[in-house]
Design an enzyme around this catalytic site. Structure first.
Site, PDB file in Angstrom:
ATOM      1  N   HIS A  26       0.857  -1.293   0.189  1.00 60.36           N
ATOM      2  CA  HIS A  26       0.187  -0.001  -0.047  1.00 60.36           C
ATOM      3  C   HIS A  26       1.001   1.263   0.007  1.00 60.36           C
ATOM      4  O   HIS A  26       1.791   1.411   0.651  1.00 60.36           O
ATOM      5  CB  HIS A  26      -0.944   0.001   1.099  1.00 60.36           C
ATOM      6  CG  HIS A  26      -1.809   1.297   1.291  1.00 60.36           C
ATOM      7  ND1 HIS A  26      -3.025   1.164   0.547  1.00 60.36           N
ATOM      8  CD2 HIS A  26      -1.801   2.358   1.825  1.00 60.36           C
ATOM      9  CE1 HIS A  26      -3.616   2.225   0.739  1.00 60.36           C
ATOM     10  NE2 HIS A  26      -2.745   3.332   1.682  1.00 60.36           N
TER      11      HIS A  26
ATOM     12  N   ASP B  67     -14.525   3.292   7.839  1.00 60.96           N
ATOM     13  CA  ASP B  67     -13.545   3.970   7.242  1.00 60.96           C
ATOM     14  C   ASP B  67     -14.016   5.120   5.897  1.00 60.96           C
ATOM     15  O   ASP B  67     -13.778   6.434   5.889  1.00 60.96           O
ATOM     16  CB  ASP B  67     -12.273   3.593   6.654  1.00 60.96           C
ATOM     17  CG  ASP B  67     -11.275   4.493   5.781  1.00 60.96           C
ATOM     18  OD1 ASP B  67     -10.803   5.220   6.729  1.00 60.96           O
ATOM     19  OD2 ASP B  67     -11.019   4.329   4.630  1.00 60.96           O
TER      20      ASP B  67
ATOM     21  N   ARG C 227     -13.518  13.564   7.321  1.00 63.88           N
ATOM     22  CA  ARG C 227     -11.991  14.224   7.832  1.00 63.88           C
ATOM     23  C   ARG C 227     -12.078  15.165   6.575  1.00 63.88           C
ATOM     24  O   ARG C 227     -11.129  16.273   6.899  1.00 63.88           O
ATOM     25  CB  ARG C 227     -10.997  12.769   8.000  1.00 63.88           C
ATOM     26  CG  ARG C 227     -11.342  12.366   9.094  1.00 63.88           C
ATOM     27  CD  ARG C 227     -10.336  10.929   9.201  1.00 63.88           C
ATOM     28  NE  ARG C 227      -8.971  11.234   8.831  1.00 63.88           N
ATOM     29  CZ  ARG C 227      -8.163  10.411   8.319  1.00 63.88           C
ATOM     30  NH1 ARG C 227      -8.501   9.273   7.892  1.00 63.88           N
ATOM     31  NH2 ARG C 227      -7.024  10.652   7.900  1.00 63.88           N
TER      32      ARG C 227
ATOM     33  N   SER D  11      -7.043   4.339   9.322  1.00 65.72           N
ATOM     34  CA  SER D  11      -7.669   4.411   8.100  1.00 65.72           C
ATOM     35  C   SER D  11      -6.980   3.292   7.232  1.00 65.72           C
ATOM     36  O   SER D  11      -7.676   2.577   6.462  1.00 65.72           O
ATOM     37  CB  SER D  11      -7.514   5.791   7.401  1.00 65.72           C
ATOM     38  OG  SER D  11      -7.905   5.755   6.125  1.00 65.72           O
TER      39      SER D  11
ATOM     40  N   LYS E  50      -8.214  -1.104   6.543  1.00 62.70           N
ATOM     41  CA  LYS E  50      -8.811  -1.532   4.867  1.00 62.70           C
ATOM     42  C   LYS E  50      -7.593  -2.453   4.668  1.00 62.70           C
ATOM     43  O   LYS E  50      -8.135  -3.829   3.985  1.00 62.70           O
ATOM     44  CB  LYS E  50      -8.164  -0.383   3.982  1.00 62.70           C
ATOM     45  CG  LYS E  50      -9.621   0.448   3.873  1.00 62.70           C
ATOM     46  CD  LYS E  50      -9.449   1.694   2.968  1.00 62.70           C
ATOM     47  CE  LYS E  50      -8.558   2.638   3.581  1.00 62.70           C
ATOM     48  NZ  LYS E  50      -8.486   4.142   3.029  1.00 62.70           N
TER      49      LYS E  50
HETATM   50  N1  URA Z   1      -5.003   7.020   2.691  1.00 59.51           N
HETATM   51  C1  URA Z   1      -6.143   6.358   3.266  1.00 59.51           C
HETATM   52  O1  URA Z   1      -6.387   5.566   3.015  1.00 59.51           O
HETATM   53  N2  URA Z   1      -6.485   7.086   4.256  1.00 59.51           N
HETATM   54  C2  URA Z   1      -5.938   8.172   4.920  1.00 59.51           C
HETATM   55  O2  URA Z   1      -6.438   8.637   5.796  1.00 59.51           O
HETATM   56  C3  URA Z   1      -4.801   8.842   4.120  1.00 59.51           C
HETATM   57  C4  URA Z   1      -4.406   8.156   3.217  1.00 59.51           C
END
Ligand code: URA
Length: 441
Positions: free
Chosen positions: A82, A161, A168, A183, A187
Site C-alpha cells: 500500500h 473508514d 475528515r 484508516s 482496509k
Molecule cells: N489514505 C487512506 O486510505 N487514508 C488516509 O487517511 C490517508 C491516506
C-alpha cells in the site's frame, strides 16, 4: 453510553476505553451518531491524539465494521502493498508482476483515482478489455493459477473508514497520524493478506511533509499490523516530485511495461525493486539482499514482464499491447510544453502536476466523473535535468485540445527552473521501519 461524554473525555486529553471506541465506530456505521458529533470527536482526536492501544482498537473496530476478505483458499503467504498516495505512482502494475514472478502470490485490491492522485484500477482499465470486477471465486482462482490478480474493491470493506474519511476530508482532520494509520491499516487488515509492505511517502506531494512525521506514521502502522498478526514493513520514500515520467492512465501503463522490460526511469525502478524485495522478504524468500537480486533477475530474464502479460490475458485484456504498446489507445492531440527559460529543473510540485493532469481528463473531481484514459503529462526532461529556453521538455495529452492552455499554465506553475543545478538529486529511499525499529538511510 453517551457520545457527548466520549467527545468530552477526548477533548480533555483523556484516553478512551475500548468500549467507548467500539460504541463510536458502531454508531458511525449504523448511522446512530450524527455527523456533527463524529466530526467533533475527530477534531478532538486531531488535537489530543490517540495512544497505541486506542489506535489499535480503533483500527480493529474499523477493519471489522464490514466484510473481511478470506484469502485462505490461496496457497502460500499472501503479501499486499500500500502506498500512502502519490502522483505518477504506477508501482502496483510493476511490483505485482515482479513479486509473482518470484513465486509469491499477489492478490491485490486497488482503488480508483480521486482529485490529484491516480488509481491503479483506472490505469489497468485503460488496457482494452481489462476486467477489474472479478467475482471473489474467480479472483482466488486466478491467483492460484498464475500467482497474480488485481481487482477493484469488492464487497463492503471497512465501511467505517468510508464514513470517517468523508468527514475528515471536509473538517480539516485528514492529516492526523493515528487517524491516517487506522484508516489505511483497517482496509489492509480487512483485505486479508498475511503480510503488508507500506510505502509511506514524504515530501511536498505527500500527507507527511517531514521525515520525522513519516517515521512516526510508519512506526504506528507497523505496530498495528504486527499486533493484528500481519508481518509488516514500511519504506519511507520521497514524494517531492511525481514518480517516473508519466502521469495519466495509458501513458502510465506504457511506462510500467518499459520498467518491467528494464528500461524504466531510475527512480521508479529503484522504488519498485525495493518494494518488491521487501514483499519477498516478508514471504520468507531470503534476506533483503537476496530478495533484491531475485527481483533484478525477474526483470533481466523477462519473467516479470511475462507475469504482467499473463495477468492482462487472464483478466480479459488485450495482452498483445504488452509487446506493442502503440496498440494502446492514444490521445488524438498533444501539446508541447517548452521551457520558459534555460536552466535546470530543480523542483516539480507533484500535487500541482496531478491537478494539471486531472484537468486534462486523466483524473476525476467526483467519484461519478468519467475519465479520459489517454490524457496526461509526459516529462521528456525530469528533476535535475538541464533545459533550454523554447525547447520542449514535456508533453500534454488530451482528447480535448481546448484544455491545453489552462493545463499548461498550471503545469508550468509546478515546475521550477533555476540557473544553478541541484547539488544532488533528493534521496529517494529515506528509511525502513520494521517491528525491530526504524533505520534511516
Ligand atoms: N489514505 C487512506 O486510505 N487514508 C488516509 O487517511 C490517508 C491516506
Amino acid at each position: 453510553m453517551r457520545m457527548y461524554d466520549i467527545i468530552h473525555r477526548k477533548r480533555e486529553g483523556l484516553p478512551l476505553t475500548d468500549e467507548e471506541i467500539r460504541f463510536f465506530v458502531g454508531g458511525c456505521v449504523d448511522g446512530s451518531i450524527p455527523d456533527y458529533q463524529i466530526s467533533a470527536l475527530l477534531m478532538a482526536i486531531y488535537f489530543q491524539g490517540l495512544n497505541d492501544r486506542e489506535t489499535a482498537v480503533l483500527t480493529d473496530c474499523m477493519a471489522h465494521s464490514g466484510d473481511v476478505m478470506d484469502l485462505s483458499a490461496i496457497q502460500g503467504f499472501k503479501v499486499d502493498k500500500h502506498s500512502t498516495g502519490g502522483v505518477g505512482d504506477k508501482t502496483t502494475m510493476i511490483v505485482g508482476p515482479m513479486v509473482a514472478a518470484c513465486g509469491v502470490p499477489v492478490a491485490k485490491m486497488s482503488g480508483r483515482g480521486l482529485g490529484h492522485t491516480g488509481g491503479t484500477v483506472d490505469k489497468l482499465e485503460s488496457i482494452p478489455g481489462f476486467n477489474i470486477a472479478l467475482e471473489p471465486d474467480e479472483f482466488i482462482q486466478t491467483v492460484n493459477c498464475m500467482g497474480l490478480c488485481v481487482v477493484g474493491q469488492t464487497g463492503d470493506l471497512a465501511p467505517a473508514d468510508k464514513k470517517l474519511y468523508a468527514l475528515r476530508d471536509v473538517t480539516a482532520t485528514v492529516d492526523s497520524i493515528p487517524l491516517i494509520a487506522a484508516s489505511i491499516m483497517s482496509k489492509k487488515i480487512a483485505a486479508g493478506a498475511d503480510g503488508i509492505v507500506l510505502d509511506v511517502k514524504v515530501g511536498s506531494g505527500a500527507f507527511m511533509k517531514t521525515v520525522e512525521d513519516a517515521v512516526r506514521l510508519a512506526e504506528t502502522m507497523v505496530r498495528i499490523g504486527e499486533s493484528a498478526g500481519k508481518k509488516t514493513v514500511a519504506l519511507i520514500t520521497n514524494m517531492d516530485a511525481p514518480l517516473g515520467n508519466a502521469i495519466g492512465n495509458t501513458i502510465e501503463v506504457v511506462e510500467a511495461v518499459e520498467t518491467l522490460r528494464g528500461n524504466g526511469p531510475a527512480a521508479l525502478t529503484t522504488i519498485c525493486r525495493e518494494l518488491a524485495a521487501n514483499m519477498l522478504f516478508l514471504a520468507g524468500k531470503g534476506d533483503i539482499v537476496a530478495c533484491n537480486r531475485m527481483v533484478r533477475d525477474a526483470i533481466l530474464n523477462g519473467t516479470a514482464l511475462d507475469k504482467f502479460r499473463e495477468m492482462v490475458a487472464a483478466q480479459g485484456g488485450d495482452a498483445t499491447v504488452v509487446d506493442d504498446t502503440s496498440k494502446l489507445p492514444s490521445a488524438p492531440d498533444f501539446h508541447r510544453v517548452r521551457a520558459p527559460k534555460s536552466g535546470y529543473i530543480t523542483h516539480i510540485d507533484a500535487e500541482k502536476c496531478g491537478i494539471a493532469a486531472a484537468l486534462l481528463g486523466a483524473g476525476r473531481q467526483k467519484k461519478e466523473d468519467s475519465i479520459d484514459y489517454t490524457a496526461g503529462i509526459l516529462f521528456r526532461e525530469n528533476l535535475g535535468d538541464q533545459v533550454d529556453e523554447g525547447v520542449e521538455f514535456a508533453r500534454l495529452y488530451s482528447s480535448k485540445s481546448e484544455l491545453f492552455t489552462e493545463a499548461e499554465r498550471l503545469f508550468l506553475e509546478a515546475v521550477t527552473i533555476s540557473e544553478q543545478p541541484l547539488p544532488e538529486l533528493p534521496k529517494l529511499l529515506i528509511g525502513r521501519v520494521t517491528a525491530q525499529g526504524a533505520e534511516l538511510y
